[in-house]
Scaffold this active site. Structure first.
Site, PDB file in Angstrom:
ATOM      1  N   GLY A   1       0.924  -1.376   0.122  1.00  0.00           N
ATOM      2  CA  GLY A   1       0.096   0.072   0.089  1.00  0.00           C
ATOM      3  C   GLY A   1       0.939   1.251   0.112  1.00  0.00           C
TER       4      GLY A   1
ATOM      5  CE  LYS B   1       0.407   7.689  14.742  1.00  0.00           C
ATOM      6  NZ  LYS B   1      -0.124   8.887  13.959  1.00  0.00           N
TER       7      LYS B   1
END
Lengths: 430, 430
Positions: free
Chosen positions: A13, A207
């Site tokens: 991708g 994150k």
């Protein structure tokens, strides 16, 4: 020149194709910096016939990504599939078990399974590198894990999701509402068709969990992150924030506090004068505060093929040079399981915005509730006058506790004169 | 826990004492991140009796720093003496020759002798680490050399001297002149008694030469850096800059251009909207632009015991973990000696400020000279009117060449009506 480093790329991708592109475009300087060429020898993707803008002729092709782990010529597996479970996890585990190094951009995988994966990688003596998982092209992982390694970190925070920052920036610049800007961002490709992962704060929370584990040297604890997204941020609050000297940003903040570590993702008001307030659009930023270094801020592009691939290839160069860092900055046995603090324990300043019917006595009722909850006001602003109509009333508080504010807001929301769900945005000094 | 890493510290001034302090204060986390304790076993400083706020009892003490290189128990020499030659150079060369790793904060040494020292270190297979030499606590070297290693860097720039940035910031905030602010900065300890190294741009030029070598993969070339300091920046120019939407910063800028690499340090006007324009006071910043990562900016404290020691100890942790990176990011044989471009070849936009006697025809004379040199004006601003008196006239140009501007300014300065040396400040978009 030494023997090339043979890698496999799983998933072609945006990120996977980007990695192949960078390795080809900058092969000369990458070889010089890595001390040897880095060569893609195998790839895996679902549809072989699709044109991805990268040459795949001459590469071994696997339908099943997990099979890359068994390819004896592959030394490093680059996992660009995504998702915390399924194929991505199966491949990473199989690659580690087969004694191969792994490089990934997969924050969900690291945030959810990073503790177990680190133990597996450690047992096998292989690298599990994930620079691309946080803040895209900004070398934030390297900075925190190596560059600031001499410091006891007190706080680490950041703008960790470019989609949210783009939406909030556009809402401010164009004085438009969330839903409208989101739908435009989707058309422009800045937001996913299913945007929940980004706008509900989950991506930023992944994150933040990773940064907190690195900064505080403790096992990654995604489950403990308090998460709020930006769906409820209104154009009105953004413009009132400006009047008060603030910008609204979705921040992830991890902080060492009495009794443990707090980790939270939610919209924040930050003073316009704070460096992070000016990080706009799709840019990300990470701010770390260490006991000796003081405050260090990094900003750059947090997503996209180029920045993400830049980070993946940096990890590959580290592996080619045999620069080895434990997954979480120290051996898993050296990590300290410091407790995570619940959001109820948070203290700070708050922005509260109510829509109240403009009639005598309302402000007295509201401020009475705040007084009953020992909340001290820093400022109050009533915008416009129109007797009998709903008008915004803005209150900012001095430092108080989340529990008090929640209790007060429940009572305020129940007042007859209060006609909408009150808005609550935490004020952060960064 | 593995065997400790035994280090020696040469020089116990601000930096050396800071290193000893950090290693002691954060011994636990440093050992966890380094995989073993880092232990100071020997020190060298001129006066043993002086109290430096660090415990030196039990350490081997050398009067002569160079003798540290011969101590068989020392594995790493930390050079905190300073200066491009003399003892610092002798010690670093002796340590490398003796097969010891070297960590230094010495930008002058690296900028002037870095090419030769890299060859010596490479031949001996030892590390020569210098994170602390540029931008203090910001892990800028690591970011450029490792974190952005997948990129072809097009430009690297920064606010590289905290003293100059402090002086320029104070001049702007307090509308005061250079000499006055400098003298105050000296009293506050923000500027040296002999400030020339800082305010004449030499310190920034050392750092820029180092960054350019890393970013462009070429041998360090300090001699090629065009250097101007901030002595001639006036409060008037700072306030006129504000009117035009600019801030004045001393920047170091290295850029890949047609035919080679340009490296220059001089006062610049940067748009107020540029992130670097907001980096104020003693803070430093480094901006790198890579072909895949885009723009990355880092900011933090550029000097002081804590930030500098933080960077030195990060280097020590890398050495303890055997994370090895060639001095200039690639083997010396892989560096490409790309030519440095002379300043004459620079092109860009310019701010020119003249003091002219306010009388008819002067502007026609000035603009005629610019026309004769093919310089196209972007704006002109005449501040105030007082016939027969000197008034400031500000001109900003479209992109033009340094050579043309220099030629035009020489003629303009010679005009009767021009009463002071014209001010020239380059405009930079960052």
């Amino acid at each position: 020149m030494n023997r090339p480093l043979a890698i496999a790329v799983a998933g072609l991708g945006t990120v996977g194709a980007g990695v192949v592109n960078v390795l080809r475009a900058n092969a000369d300087i990458i070889a010089a910096r890595a001390g040897r060429p880095i060569t893609v020898t195998a790839v895996s993707a679902r549809d072989r016939s699709r044109d991805r803008g990268v040459p795949v002729a001459g590469l071994r092709w696997y339908e099943d990504a997990v099979a890359l782990a068994a390819d004896p010529q592959v030394e490093v597996v680059v996992e660009c599939i995504g998702g915390s479970d399924g194929k991505a996890k199966a491949l990473v585990e199989a690659a580690i078990a087969a004694g191969k190094h792994v490089v990934t951009a997969n924050k969900a995988l690291l945030a959810v399974h990073g503790a177990a994966l680190a133990q597996q990688a450690e047992a096998k003596g292989v690298a599990l590198a994930f620079e691309a998982s946080v803040a895209g092209g900004i070398p934030a992982i390297k900075a925190v894990r190596e560059g600031l390694a001499a410091n006891r970190i007190q706080r680490i925070a950041g703008i960790l999701n470019g989609t949210c920052n783009y939406i909030l920036t556009t809402m401010r610049n164009e004085r438009r509402e969330f839903a409208e800007v989101l739908s435009e961002a989707q058309k422009l490709g800045y937001a996913e068709a299913d945007p929940s992962f980004d706008i509900d704060g989950i991506d930023a929370a992944h994150k933040l969990a990773i940064l907190a584990a690195l900064a505080f040297g403790r096992p990654v604890d995604f489950g403990a992150v308090h998460v709020e997204g930006i769906r409820e941020v209104s154009a009105l609050d953004i413009s009132l924030a400006e009047e008060l000297g603030y910008r609204i940003k979705l921040l992830g903040i991890a902080k060492r506090e009495e009794g443990g570590i707090s980790t939270r993702v939610h919209p924040c008001m930050v003073p316009v004068s704070a460096p992070i307030a000016r990080v706009d659009g799709v840019f990300n930023a990470v701010v770390a505060e260490g006991d000796f270094v003081g405050r260090v801020m990094m900003e750059g592009r947090g997503a996209g093929a180029g920045p993400t691939a830049s980070a993946v290839v940096a990890d590959l160069i580290d592996i080619a040079r045999a620069r080895f860092t434990p997954v979480w900055g120290a051996a898993t046995s050296a990590l300290k399981p410091e407790p995570s603090l619940p959001m109820d324990r948070h203290t700070g300043a708050y922005y509260l915005r109510l829509m109240v019917v403009d009639r005598p006595g309302v402000i007295a009722d509201v401020t009475g509730v705040l007084r009953d909850n020992a909340i001290s006001l820093e400022s109050m602003l009533q915008r416009g006058r129109s007797p009998g109509e709903a008008v915004p009333v803005v209150l900012t508080t001095h430092e108080t506790s989340e529990a008090s504010v929640r209790a007060a807001l429940a009572r305020i929301a129940a007042l007859d004169a209060v006609v909408e769900k009150p808005a609550l945005i935490r004020i952060e000094a960064l």
